[in-house]
Design an enzyme around this catalytic site. Structure first.
Site, PDB file in Angstrom:
ATOM      1  N   GLY A   8      -3.353  11.419   5.251  1.00 60.86           N
ATOM      2  CA  GLY A   8      -3.648  10.831   6.279  1.00 60.86           C
ATOM      3  C   GLY A   8      -2.548   9.217   6.059  1.00 60.86           C
ATOM      4  N   GLY A  11      -1.629   8.101  10.460  1.00 64.80           N
ATOM      5  CA  GLY A  11      -3.404   6.963  11.031  1.00 64.80           C
ATOM      6  C   GLY A  11      -3.125   5.812  10.528  1.00 64.80           C
ATOM      7  CD  GLN A  12      -6.785   1.685  13.419  1.00 65.89           C
ATOM      8  OE1 GLN A  12      -8.141   2.066  13.319  1.00 65.89           O
ATOM      9  NE2 GLN A  12      -7.128   0.635  13.362  1.00 65.89           N
ATOM     10  CG  ASP A  34      -0.544  12.963   8.682  1.00 64.56           C
ATOM     11  OD1 ASP A  34      -0.627  12.249   8.839  1.00 64.56           O
ATOM     12  OD2 ASP A  34      -0.381  13.646   9.646  1.00 64.56           O
ATOM     13  NE  ARG A  36       0.025  13.639  14.033  1.00 57.93           N
ATOM     14  CZ  ARG A  36      -1.795  14.117  14.092  1.00 57.93           C
ATOM     15  NH1 ARG A  36      -2.518  14.830  14.868  1.00 57.93           N
ATOM     16  NH2 ARG A  36      -2.629  13.153  14.080  1.00 57.93           N
ATOM     17  CE1 TYR A 142     -15.012   9.289  10.471  1.00 57.15           C
ATOM     18  CE2 TYR A 142     -17.170   7.043  10.524  1.00 57.15           C
ATOM     19  CZ  TYR A 142     -15.949   7.416  10.588  1.00 57.15           C
ATOM     20  OH  TYR A 142     -14.921   6.864   9.376  1.00 57.15           O
ATOM     21  CE  LYS A 146     -15.222   8.904   6.907  1.00 55.95           C
ATOM     22  NZ  LYS A 146     -14.436   9.030   6.178  1.00 55.95           N
ATOM     23  CB  ILE A 172      -9.576  -0.824  11.000  1.00 54.78           C
ATOM     24  CG1 ILE A 172     -10.581  -0.159   9.466  1.00 54.78           C
ATOM     25  CG2 ILE A 172      -8.924  -1.604  10.825  1.00 54.78           C
ATOM     26  CD1 ILE A 172     -11.447  -1.365   8.926  1.00 54.78           C
TER      27      ILE A 172
HETATM   28  N1  SER Z   1     -13.456   3.369  13.663  1.00 52.11           N
HETATM   29  C1  SER Z   1     -14.754   4.101  12.955  1.00 52.11           C
HETATM   30  C2  SER Z   1     -15.148   5.188  14.261  1.00 52.11           C
HETATM   31  O1  SER Z   1     -14.496   4.189  15.210  1.00 52.11           O
HETATM   32  C3  SER Z   1     -15.880   3.934  11.993  1.00 52.11           C
HETATM   33  O2  SER Z   1     -15.769   4.129  11.175  1.00 52.11           O
HETATM   34  O3  SER Z   1     -15.165   6.174  14.533  1.00 52.11           O
END
Ligand code: SER
Length: 320
Positions: A8, A11-12, A34, A36, A142, A146, A172
């Site tokens: 990844g 990604g951010q 990644d 992509r 999600y 996790k 983040i």
């Molecule tokens: N930044 C993430 C989200 O909003 C949370 O860990 O999905």
């Protein structure tokens, strides 16, 4: 010498973590991967880049062998709001992808960093001063991925001695690569809107408090937990870490100190509100502070000043 694989990387978090690790260890020791293809920009210019799909275990095993990898930072993931639109994909990448990483780590003796999240908590969790060890019954896919990931990491550490560590990241905030499809993304998007159009439509309601962190602290957390003395770690994996907690009103007021004619209105998104209401208002991160010296540098004031300065510059240069 360490050889690191990052999944990844486009990604951010992955994009900035890759560059920071390359500046510390040398570009050739940090492989950016990644789904992509990465064909240009800083990631392409400063070290090896590879295409890798984390749901393909053979591809990951091949890269670990090719580059003699000893540490994997596994950042490939589907964020929370996209995960509700595509739950099957979120499970496949979030759980099957991590399983592949841990299996490769077991076979080829790698350490693993796994980013869990505030999303690993749910409505039955104490949402104020959320303890390190508490109830975890998330209501988003999600979150389910996790919690599963935290448990898989613990299992591989206990059963197979894989050095799997991680933190529970809050939202983040960053000014490099944009996040995509998260519930906390508003806290990034608001800065771009404030600088570019002075108008923002907020998808979360006033009063929705969430933990947040500025990117330099997130990078520091990921690297420091991996470098921590294992003898001092009681938890090893899924450490609560946070830098600040605010709701949209507080962030709006802070940005208006710098851009007084900035205007925000509310159009709550029901999916994001359901998720946000089930997440902590503020986590207790004392275990991370005690066990490996977690100590964030950026509070709301310092983060806001830096974000506006960087985004303004990019806007003036025509980059955004
Ligand atoms: N930044 C993430 C989200 O909003 C949370 O860990 O999905």
């Amino acid at each position: 010498m360490k050889n690191i694989l990052i999944t990844g990387s486009g990604g951010q978090i992955g994009s900035e973590l890759t560059l920071e690790l390359r500046s510390r260890l040398g570009g050739s020791h940090v492989v950016a991967s990644d789904k992509r293809e990465i064909t240009e920009g800083a990631l392409f210019e400063t070290g090896p880049v590879e295409v890798a799909d984390v749901t393909n275990a053979k591809e990951i095993a091949g890269l670990v062998k090719k580059y003699n990898i000893d540490t994997i930072y596994h950042l490939a993931a589907v964020l929370s709001a996209v995960g509700e639109a595509k739950p099957q994909l979120a499970w496949d990448i979030g759980v099957n992808g991590l399983y592949n990483i841990l299996e490769v780590a077991r076979e080829q003796k790698c350490a693993v960093f796994f980013p869990s999240s505030i999303g690993a908590f749910g409505p039955s969790t104490p949402l104020d001063n959320t303890p390190q060890d508490t109830i975890q019954r998330p209501v988003s896919m999600y979150g389910v991925t996790k919690v599963s990931g935290e448990m898989l990491c613990d299992y591989y550490a206990q059963r197979f001695d894989v050095d799997a560590r991680g933190v529970r990241f809050p939202g983040i905030i960053s000014n490099g690569t944009l996040p995509g499809g998260g519930t906390t993304d508003y806290a990034v998007e608001i800065f771009y809107a404030a600088v570019k159009t002075k108008h923002f439509v907020c998808p979360l309601e006033a009063g929705t408090f969430l933990d947040m962190m500025y990117m330099p602290d997130a990078i520091k957390a990921a690297i420091n937990v991996m470098e921590a003395d294992p003898k001092k770690l009681k938890h090893r994996n899924a450490f609560n870490v946070t830098s600040m907690s605010f709701d949209p009103e507080i962030l709006y007021a802070e940005i208006r100190k710098h851009i007084p004619d900035f205007k925000m209105e509310y159009q709550p998104d029901p999916v994001k509100m359901r998720i946000a209401n089930s997440w902590p208002n503020k986590m207790d991160d004392s275990c991370a502070r005690e066990e490996w010296g977690w100590n964030p540098e950026f509070d709301l004031d310092k983060m806001t000043r830096d974000m506006i300065q960087v985004i303004r510059k990019k806007f003036e240069m025509g980059l955004i």
